[in-house]
Design a protein around this motif. Structure first.
Motif, PDB file in Angstrom:
ATOM      1  N   VAL A  63       0.881  -1.243   0.078  1.00 57.76           N
ATOM      2  CA  VAL A  63       0.005   0.098  -0.087  1.00 57.76           C
ATOM      3  C   VAL A  63       0.966   1.334  -0.112  1.00 57.76           C
ATOM      4  N   SER A  65       3.914   1.633  -1.121  1.00 58.95           N
ATOM      5  CA  SER A  65       4.611   2.106  -2.493  1.00 58.95           C
ATOM      6  C   SER A  65       3.528   2.223  -3.432  1.00 58.95           C
ATOM      7  N   PHE A  66       2.398   1.966  -3.227  1.00 62.36           N
ATOM      8  CA  PHE A  66       1.313   2.253  -4.290  1.00 62.36           C
ATOM      9  C   PHE A  66       0.886   3.738  -4.341  1.00 62.36           C
ATOM     10  N   TYR A  67       0.846   4.196  -3.550  1.00 67.94           N
ATOM     11  CA  TYR A  67       0.388   5.751  -2.916  1.00 67.94           C
ATOM     12  C   TYR A  67       1.588   6.583  -3.050  1.00 67.94           C
TER      13      TYR A  67
ATOM     14  N   SER B 171       3.293  -9.258  -1.643  1.00 69.63           N
ATOM     15  CA  SER B 171       2.207  -8.437  -2.156  1.00 69.63           C
ATOM     16  C   SER B 171       2.379  -7.700  -3.361  1.00 69.63           C
ATOM     17  N   GLY B 172       1.478  -7.073  -4.050  1.00 70.28           N
ATOM     18  CA  GLY B 172       1.452  -6.344  -5.243  1.00 70.28           C
ATOM     19  C   GLY B 172       2.010  -5.086  -4.800  1.00 70.28           C
ATOM     20  N   ILE B 173       2.945  -4.569  -5.444  1.00 74.70           N
ATOM     21  CA  ILE B 173       3.428  -3.356  -4.939  1.00 74.70           C
ATOM     22  C   ILE B 173       3.865  -2.199  -6.185  1.00 74.70           C
ATOM     23  N   ASN B 174       4.146  -1.034  -5.960  1.00 71.86           N
ATOM     24  CA  ASN B 174       4.031  -0.087  -7.038  1.00 71.86           C
ATOM     25  C   ASN B 174       3.045   0.230  -7.873  1.00 71.86           C
ATOM     26  N   ARG B 175       2.791   0.893  -8.965  1.00 76.01           N
ATOM     27  CA  ARG B 175       1.678   0.895  -9.780  1.00 76.01           C
ATOM     28  C   ARG B 175       2.275   0.976 -11.177  1.00 76.01           C
TER      29      ARG B 175
END
Ligand code: SF4
Ligand code: SF4
Ligand code: SF4
Ligand code: FES
Ligand code: FES
Lengths: 160, 585
Positions: A63, A65-67, B171-175
């Protein structure tokens, strides 16, 4: 920040979490609160939040790293954020970013060695009319050109 | 029931079914990529991220992903018109636009679902070509290799690791284009809570997750005239190997597998079933010892005892259940017991230095690769088990060496480390280790031969089971779990007061036990395959002359001439280990 997360170290955050009616689906909110409280989200803090929320550390990191709002590095005294939303991008925000990188010698997400400046990227801040937009600790600069970048930095460089 | 039409054919399916399930009922194949449904393991990956499965739904403007679209009364679906096919092709082209094009040397080549789809949809040139920038370094662990440039973000591995195994290493990371599945802080997997069970590898459709292949090193050892090379074969390999060569699941390939190994040039072909028998001698003795202490009220915490033959399971308990670290049996796994006996007893017998004896394991398992590598299993830098190949790697070696396995005559294991009993054999299936232990413990405790050797109450396929065995008037409550998620719920129960008073617990990290190990031929979620393998395991046991570990003559001889007593000093030194609490993220 100390390496080992003592029970007290994140007391204020723990109280916030304990006061939540449910932990389910509240991870992002907790991370926001943590970042506001401590300024950034170092690894120890993420590990602590994972334990406290009963989710894996990998998930918390996912989370974070996503935002782009979340940062794992301490912010500088002056945080320069550049909007990379569509309107700003179309009007050359990427060149502005490049110019700030050159001027400060750091990448987006980093902080200068003296702790004075940090650089971050934002999504649309809702001021598209002023694109490209730059914010320094919340102060808005509109229609920024490459030539103005140095001036903006200098404005803060000599302040203490 | 809901009635609908797919490609003009009528079908009724239960409410809540997806279009994909309805199509399956009609034998209509809709291509899928991210979707994966392992019914009996209760794993369904519902990412619906790839859009390869799109279909046309009458009355809707947009195409719908069949794997995630629920059926409704009167629905009309078209799976095969030009629009649908074009859309699938574009989806695939986008997917492979930034995918490395090194299929020729990819570890997954021939078994890659992305490759299969690209062939099915006749992708030839690359009309959409993006940059295939290599952003991620390969992460090489002793068991698995992560090559995230090949990740298509289907997130099957994440579902497997987090929901089925409940390990939470991924976990999924980054976008955007940087999006990938990774560990916390992108640490090397070796430094995380990863148990090395390898189940993520078993479900990855591409070459993003693969095993760390040792077959080339095995060839090297075989070609070295200065080395004596021996191999041990785990119980579960012989009932799955045939699948790689077109045999029915559950075909028993023991004799041909031994023949193929001899053909390859191994000096001795031995059996992990032998060291499984040895494990039972030690673990059985420990069970009785702890049972006595428990019954005498000498130590109320002496039970429950936990089996320790699955290294992924041991990794799991070390990092996730520090408060239970004292309950596993201290017995090493059969693989490591074999290595330790081979490099002491057997090397002595041959009169050679342990450094010139190469011990290879043929395993259904990726965790064994990591286990063999652990520091405590080496003497002066020389590993007890040098190399570990999986069933899949072995099948490839058979092909590379041009061996026609169907035409090989059946051959026998060598003496003495190839002699084993049916009890060692059933180690390959969930419930088997504890059944083997009970067979021996019962007879040693009561001094009576068992009336019935089979403990049906311990067998089965349910994730968590409870069985009761009467030993000399005492009812031993036995808990069994397979899959780490099931293990977690059983362990939590034990940790939180053990209300069912479980005395002995068996855990295997993989679905079905080692028969479902991550190094086995891919079963792509078909649990009938696992059940067929399980049946074959029990059949081999049934047809064995000896079915109790303590009756194995080679084991009796080993104790008499070399080890002394079970749990004795030498046995302790060679066959037991310690566990440590490991704080990991
Ligand atoms: S090997 Fe097992 S524990 Fe490790 S990441 Fe894969 S599924 Fe998770
Ligand atoms: S590593 Fe494999 S299983 Fe995991 S998301 Fe990527 S492609 Fe899918
Ligand atoms: S259950 Fe068997 S195959 Fe799976 S990790 Fe454990 S020992 Fe290996
Ligand atoms: S895109 Fe920059 S303010 Fe809207
Ligand atoms: S298989 Fe349906 S969206 Fe991927």
């Amino acid at each position: 920040m100390a390496k080992c997360a003592t029970t007290d170290q994140f007391k204020e955050l723990d109280e916030f979490i304990d006061a939540l009616p449910t932990k389910k689906g509240e991870l992002i909110r907790v991370l926001h609160h943590a970042q506001n409280t401590y300024g950034y989200l170092p690894k120890e803090l993420q590990v602590h939040i994972a334990k406290k929320m009963g989710v894996s550390t990998a998930k918390v990191f996912g989370v974070v790293s996503f935002y782009s709002f979340f940062s794992m590095e301490p912010k500088g005294e002056y945080d320069i954020s550049i909007c990379l939303g569509t309107a700003c991008y179309v009007r050359g925000a990427d060149k502005i970013v490049q110019e700030f990188k050159n001027e400060l010698g750091i990448e987006v997400g980093e902080t200068t060695a003296d702790g004075k400046f940090s650089l971050s990227a934002l999504r649309c801040v809702g001021a598209c009319g002023l694109a490209p937009v730059v914010l320094v600790n919340g102060k808005v600069y509109g229609r920024v050109t490459e030539a103005e970048v140095k001036g903006i930095v200098d404005e803060y460089r000599h302040k203490d | 029931m809901i009635n609908l039409k797919i490609d003009g054919k009528s079908v009724s399916v239960p409410a809540g079914s997806t279009v994909l399930e309805a199509a399956r009922a009609l034998n209509i194949t809709i291509p899928t990529l991210c979707h994966l449904d392992l019914h009996d393991t209760k794993m369904v990956n519902k990412a619906a991220s790839c859009r390869v499965c799109v279909v046309e739904v009458k009355g809707r403007r947009n195409l719908a992903p069949a794997c995630a679209t629920p059926v409704f009364e009167g629905m009309e679906v078209i799976t095969n018109n030009i629009r649908v096919m074009e859309a699938r092709r574009i989806v695939m082209e986008l997917l492979i636009s930034d995918h490395p094009k090194d299929c020729l040397s990819c570890r997954k080549a021939g078994n890659c679902e992305l490759q299969d789809l690209s062939e099915l949809l006749s992708l030839r040139g690359h009309s959409i070509s993006g940059e295939s920038v290599s952003t991620y370094k390969k992460d090489i662990t002793p068991s698995l290799i992560r090559d995230m440039d090949k990740c298509i973000m289907c997130r099957r591995c994440e579902t497997m690791c987090n929901e089925v195994q409940t390990v939470g290493a991924l976990s999924g990371i980054n976008r955007g284009f940087n999006a990938v599945v990774s560990s916390a802080f992108e640490l090397p997997m070796d430094e995380t809570v990863c148990t090395h069970c390898g189940q993520c590898v078993a479900v990855c459709p591409t070459g993003a997750l693969t095993e760390n292949d040792h077959s080339l090193k095995v060839y090297e050892a075989l070609a070295d005239p200065g080395k004596t090379v021996i191999v041990q074969t785990a119980p579960a390999v012989r009932v799955a190997l045939g699948e790689a060569f077109g045999e029915e699941p559950g075909s028993i390939m023991t004799g041909k597998m031994v023949a193929a190994l001899k053909h390859m040039g191994f000096d001795y072909v031995f059996d992990t079933n032998f060291s499984a028998d040895l494990t039972i001698m030690e673990e059985g003795a420990e069970l009785l010892d702890r049972l006595d202490k428990f019954l005498n009220h000498q130590d109320t915490k002496a039970l429950p005892i936990l089996t320790s033959c699955c290294p992924a399971w041991v990794n799991f308990i070390e990092s996730q259940f520090p408060e239970l670290i004292h309950i596993p049996s201290s017995a090493k796994s059969p693989q490591q017991m074999f290595g330790s006996i081979a490099k002491s007893y057997f090397a002595e017998k041959l009169g050679i230095d342990r450094k010139n004896l190469v011990v290879v394991s043929l395993m259904p398992c990726l965790a064994k690769k990591q286990e063999a590598h652990m520091e405590q299993y080496s003497v002066d830098g020389n590993q007890d088990v040098d190399l570990v190949i999986t069933t899949r790697e072995f099948a490839n070696m058979i092909r590379q060496m041009n061996i026609n396995i169907h035409e090989l005559p059946d051959m026998e294991y060598d003496d003495p480390l190839g002699i084993s009993t049916g009890a060692g054999m059933i180690f390959g299936s969930t419930g088997g280790v504890i059944e083997a232990a009970v067979r021996t413990a019962y007879e040693l405790k009561t001094k009576h031969p068992l009336e019935k050797i089979e403990f049906e109450q311990l067998r089965g396929f349910e994730g968590v089971r409870l069985g009761h065995v009467d030993v000399d008037g005492f009812t031993l409550n036995i808990g069994i779990a397979h899959g780490l998620g099931n293990a977690r719920s059983l362990l939590e129960e034990v940790r939180d007061g053990n209300p069912r008073e479980i005395h002995a617990i068996e855990v295997m990290a993989c679905p079905g036990g080692c028969i479902g190990g991550a190094g086995q031929p891919y079963h792509h979620g078909n649990s009938d395959i696992l059940k067929a393998r399980q049946k074959a395991i029990y059949e081999i046991d049934k047809n064995s002359k000896l079915r109790k570990s303590h009756e194995n003559p080679a084991i009796i001889e080993l104790y008499k001439t070399f080890l002394g007593e079970p749990l004795g000093e030498r046995a302790h030194q060679l066959l037991h280990t310690h566990y440590y609490v490991k704080e990991k993220v």
